[in-house]
Write a protein that holds these residues in place. Structure first.
Motif, PDB file in Angstrom:
ATOM      1  N   GLU A 183       0.798  -1.220   0.000  1.00  0.00           N
ATOM      2  CA  GLU A 183       0.000   0.000   0.000  1.00  0.00           C
ATOM      3  C   GLU A 183       0.835   1.277   0.000  1.00  0.00           C
ATOM      4  N   VAL A 184       2.054   1.225   0.535  1.00  0.00           N
ATOM      5  CA  VAL A 184       2.880   2.419   0.697  1.00  0.00           C
ATOM      6  C   VAL A 184       4.251   2.158   0.086  1.00  0.00           C
ATOM      7  N   GLU A 185       4.615   2.981  -0.885  1.00  0.00           N
ATOM      8  CA  GLU A 185       5.927   2.829  -1.516  1.00  0.00           C
ATOM      9  C   GLU A 185       7.026   3.527  -0.728  1.00  0.00           C
ATOM     10  N   GLU A 186       6.701   4.708  -0.180  1.00  0.00           N
ATOM     11  CA  GLU A 186       7.706   5.483   0.546  1.00  0.00           C
ATOM     12  C   GLU A 186       7.012   6.408   1.533  1.00  0.00           C
ATOM     13  N   VAL A 187       7.656   6.665   2.660  1.00  0.00           N
ATOM     14  CA  VAL A 187       7.156   7.595   3.667  1.00  0.00           C
ATOM     15  C   VAL A 187       8.042   8.831   3.623  1.00  0.00           C
ATOM     16  N   PHE A 188       7.432  10.015   3.566  1.00  0.00           N
ATOM     17  CA  PHE A 188       8.179  11.265   3.604  1.00  0.00           C
ATOM     18  C   PHE A 188       7.332  12.315   4.297  1.00  0.00           C
ATOM     19  N   THR A 189       7.955  13.405   4.694  1.00  0.00           N
ATOM     20  CA  THR A 189       7.242  14.473   5.378  1.00  0.00           C
ATOM     21  C   THR A 189       7.383  15.773   4.595  1.00  0.00           C
ATOM     22  N   LEU A 190       6.426  16.654   4.803  1.00  0.00           N
ATOM     23  CA  LEU A 190       6.468  18.013   4.268  1.00  0.00           C
ATOM     24  C   LEU A 190       6.023  18.944   5.380  1.00  0.00           C
TER      25      LEU A 190
ATOM     26  N   GLU B 229       1.924  29.209  -1.917  1.00  0.00           N
ATOM     27  CA  GLU B 229       1.128  29.112  -3.146  1.00  0.00           C
ATOM     28  C   GLU B 229       1.863  28.437  -4.287  1.00  0.00           C
ATOM     29  N   GLU B 230       3.182  28.645  -4.376  1.00  0.00           N
ATOM     30  CA  GLU B 230       3.925  28.041  -5.484  1.00  0.00           C
ATOM     31  C   GLU B 230       4.010  26.515  -5.368  1.00  0.00           C
ATOM     32  N   ASN B 231       3.647  25.977  -4.211  1.00  0.00           N
ATOM     33  CA  ASN B 231       3.659  24.531  -4.015  1.00  0.00           C
ATOM     34  C   ASN B 231       2.260  23.913  -4.118  1.00  0.00           C
ATOM     35  N   GLN B 232       1.274  24.749  -4.429  1.00  0.00           N
ATOM     36  CA  GLN B 232      -0.118  24.283  -4.536  1.00  0.00           C
ATOM     37  C   GLN B 232      -0.578  24.359  -5.989  1.00  0.00           C
ATOM     38  N   GLY B 233      -1.336  23.386  -6.392  1.00  0.00           N
ATOM     39  CA  GLY B 233      -1.882  23.429  -7.737  1.00  0.00           C
ATOM     40  C   GLY B 233      -3.101  22.539  -7.846  1.00  0.00           C
ATOM     41  N   TYR B 234      -3.589  22.421  -9.065  1.00  0.00           N
ATOM     42  CA  TYR B 234      -4.742  21.566  -9.329  1.00  0.00           C
ATOM     43  C   TYR B 234      -4.500  20.804 -10.620  1.00  0.00           C
ATOM     44  N   THR B 235      -4.974  19.584 -10.672  1.00  0.00           N
ATOM     45  CA  THR B 235      -4.907  18.764 -11.870  1.00  0.00           C
ATOM     46  C   THR B 235      -6.321  18.641 -12.414  1.00  0.00           C
ATOM     47  N   HIS B 236      -6.474  18.926 -13.698  1.00  0.00           N
ATOM     48  CA  HIS B 236      -7.785  18.849 -14.340  1.00  0.00           C
ATOM     49  C   HIS B 236      -7.862  17.556 -15.142  1.00  0.00           C
ATOM     50  N   PHE B 237      -8.891  16.793 -14.902  1.00  0.00           N
ATOM     51  CA  PHE B 237      -9.099  15.538 -15.612  1.00  0.00           C
ATOM     52  C   PHE B 237     -10.279  15.700 -16.554  1.00  0.00           C
TER      53      PHE B 237
ATOM     54  N   PHE C  91       0.044  18.933  -4.643  1.00  0.00           N
ATOM     55  CA  PHE C  91       1.077  19.684  -3.934  1.00  0.00           C
ATOM     56  C   PHE C  91       2.408  19.360  -4.582  1.00  0.00           C
ATOM     57  N   LEU C  92       3.151  20.419  -4.930  1.00  0.00           N
ATOM     58  CA  LEU C  92       4.349  20.309  -5.749  1.00  0.00           C
ATOM     59  C   LEU C  92       5.612  20.669  -4.976  1.00  0.00           C
ATOM     60  N   ASN C  93       6.754  20.457  -5.630  1.00  0.00           N
ATOM     61  CA  ASN C  93       8.069  20.936  -5.194  1.00  0.00           C
ATOM     62  C   ASN C  93       8.600  20.286  -3.930  1.00  0.00           C
ATOM     63  N   GLY C  94       8.072  19.158  -3.543  1.00  0.00           N
ATOM     64  CA  GLY C  94       8.633  18.400  -2.428  1.00  0.00           C
ATOM     65  C   GLY C  94       9.438  17.242  -2.997  1.00  0.00           C
ATOM     66  N   PRO C  95       9.749  16.256  -2.176  1.00  0.00           N
ATOM     67  CA  PRO C  95      10.487  15.103  -2.692  1.00  0.00           C
ATOM     68  C   PRO C  95       9.664  14.328  -3.727  1.00  0.00           C
ATOM     69  N   HIS C  96       8.348  14.446  -3.632  1.00  0.00           N
ATOM     70  CA  HIS C  96       7.429  13.799  -4.577  1.00  0.00           C
ATOM     71  C   HIS C  96       6.228  14.713  -4.781  1.00  0.00           C
ATOM     72  N   ARG C  97       5.532  14.527  -5.874  1.00  0.00           N
ATOM     73  CA  ARG C  97       4.266  15.229  -6.095  1.00  0.00           C
ATOM     74  C   ARG C  97       3.199  14.518  -5.263  1.00  0.00           C
ATOM     75  N   VAL C  98       2.462  15.286  -4.472  1.00  0.00           N
ATOM     76  CA  VAL C  98       1.375  14.720  -3.661  1.00  0.00           C
ATOM     77  C   VAL C  98       0.090  14.941  -4.439  1.00  0.00           C
ATOM     78  N   TRP C  99      -0.573  13.868  -4.824  1.00  0.00           N
ATOM     79  CA  TRP C  99      -1.754  13.976  -5.671  1.00  0.00           C
ATOM     80  C   TRP C  99      -2.768  12.911  -5.259  1.00  0.00           C
ATOM     81  N   GLY C 100      -3.868  12.841  -5.954  1.00  0.00           N
ATOM     82  CA  GLY C 100      -4.885  11.821  -5.704  1.00  0.00           C
ATOM     83  C   GLY C 100      -5.524  11.952  -4.336  1.00  0.00           C
ATOM     84  N   LEU C 101      -5.868  10.825  -3.763  1.00  0.00           N
ATOM     85  CA  LEU C 101      -6.558  10.799  -2.470  1.00  0.00           C
ATOM     86  C   LEU C 101      -5.713  11.443  -1.378  1.00  0.00           C
ATOM     87  N   THR C 102      -4.387  11.273  -1.432  1.00  0.00           N
ATOM     88  CA  THR C 102      -3.518  11.888  -0.424  1.00  0.00           C
ATOM     89  C   THR C 102      -3.622  13.403  -0.475  1.00  0.00           C
TER      90      THR C 102
END
Length: 90
Positions: A27-34, A42-50, A63-74
């Motif tokens: 269920e979890v590939e990697e654990v990281f913190t932000l 604001e520069e780390n926030q965005g929206y994906t349009h489907f 959520f952008l610009n961290g070690p990974h892009r945080v998207w989907g249910l998270t």
């Protein structure tokens, strides 16, 4: 999968360095913190349009610009948590 229940938990766990986490590898590939400060910029926030076959579908936070892009249910749970923890700041 439909009919799935998700129960997010927000907790203060103390210093993260002192924790030994053993997430389910299925269920979890990697654990990281932000930090909250990162999520609130604001520069780390965005929206994906489907889109769907008929045109516009839906929009989800990302959520952008961290070690990974945080998207989907998270990202959805993160956005709802920020709205509850920091009303007026997020």
């Amino acid at each position: 999968q439909q009919g799935m229940t998700v129960a997010p938990v927000v907790a203060n766990l103390g210093p993260l360095e002192a924790l030994t986490l053993t997430p389910n590898p299925d269920e979890v590939e990697e654990v990281f913190t932000l930090p909250l400060a990162h999520l609130l910029r604001e520069e780390n926030q965005g929206y994906t349009h489907f889109r769907t076959a008929t045109g516009y579908g839906y929009t989800l936070p990302v959520f952008l610009n961290g070690p990974h892009r945080v998207w989907g249910l998270t990202a959805i749970v993160t956005e709802l948590t920020l709205e509850l923890l920091l009303p007026g700041q997020y």
